[in-house]
Design a protein around this motif. Structure first.
Motif, PDB file in Angstrom:
ATOM      1  N   ALA A  52      15.702 -25.951  20.110  1.00 49.33           N
ATOM      2  CA  ALA A  52      14.449 -25.736  20.829  1.00 49.33           C
ATOM      3  C   ALA A  52      14.716 -24.942  22.092  1.00 49.33           C
ATOM      4  O   ALA A  52      15.776 -25.083  22.703  1.00 49.33           O
TER       5      ALA A  52
ATOM      6  N   TYR B  21      10.648 -23.771  18.414  1.00 47.70           N
ATOM      7  CA  TYR B  21      11.410 -24.810  17.747  1.00 47.70           C
ATOM      8  C   TYR B  21      11.958 -24.313  16.410  1.00 47.70           C
ATOM      9  O   TYR B  21      11.315 -23.523  15.705  1.00 47.70           O
TER      10      TYR B  21
ATOM     11  N   LYS C 109      10.600 -28.932  14.063  1.00 44.62           N
ATOM     12  CA  LYS C 109       9.225 -28.688  14.475  1.00 44.62           C
ATOM     13  C   LYS C 109       8.341 -29.875  14.109  1.00 44.62           C
ATOM     14  O   LYS C 109       8.397 -30.405  13.001  1.00 44.62           O
TER      15      LYS C 109
END
Length: 126
Positions: A49, A59, A64
């Protein structure tokens, strides 16, 4: 070169949560692209990230919807909130202050120049 310090790693059961922190006394993040990278046993380091100086985040697909990167500029601290952890998230997690722009460059695994921490271990148990 400033050494960043990560904390908050540990062992957790699958489905659990951890929050990683990264900071250094007197260090300011305002001019850096910040990121969390991870390295699993037998694999190369990958970007998880990133957060740019304007707050834009990015991300990796694998995290995610489960991980959230944030920073508290008043405390010069970077965070990674990790929820719904999976065994494949097991890795050493590193924070980095990178030169350049674009949170997606962190997700692509790139961090030009900058400073790194020594890492914190995250182990997710079945």
């Amino acid at each position: 070169q400033v050494q960043l310090v990560e904390s908050g790693g540990g062992s957790v059961e699958a489905g659990g949560s951890l929050r990683l922190s990264c900071g250094a006394p007197g260090y300011t993040y305002k001019d850096y692209l910040m990121g969390w990278f991870r390295e699993a046993p037998g694999k190369g380091r990958e970007g998880a990230a990133g957060i740019d100086i304007d707050g834009t985040t990015s991300y990796a697909e694998a995290v995610k919807g489960r991980f959230t990167i944030s920073q508290d500029k008043t405390k010069d601290t970077l965070y990674l909130q990790m929820d719904d952890l999976k065994p494949e998230d097991t890795a050493t997690y590193y924070c980095a202050a990178c030169l350049g722009r674009g949170a997606d460059t962190v997700v692509a695994g790139r961090c030009a120049g900058g400073d790194w921490g020594l890492g914190t271990q995250v182990t997710v148990l079945l």
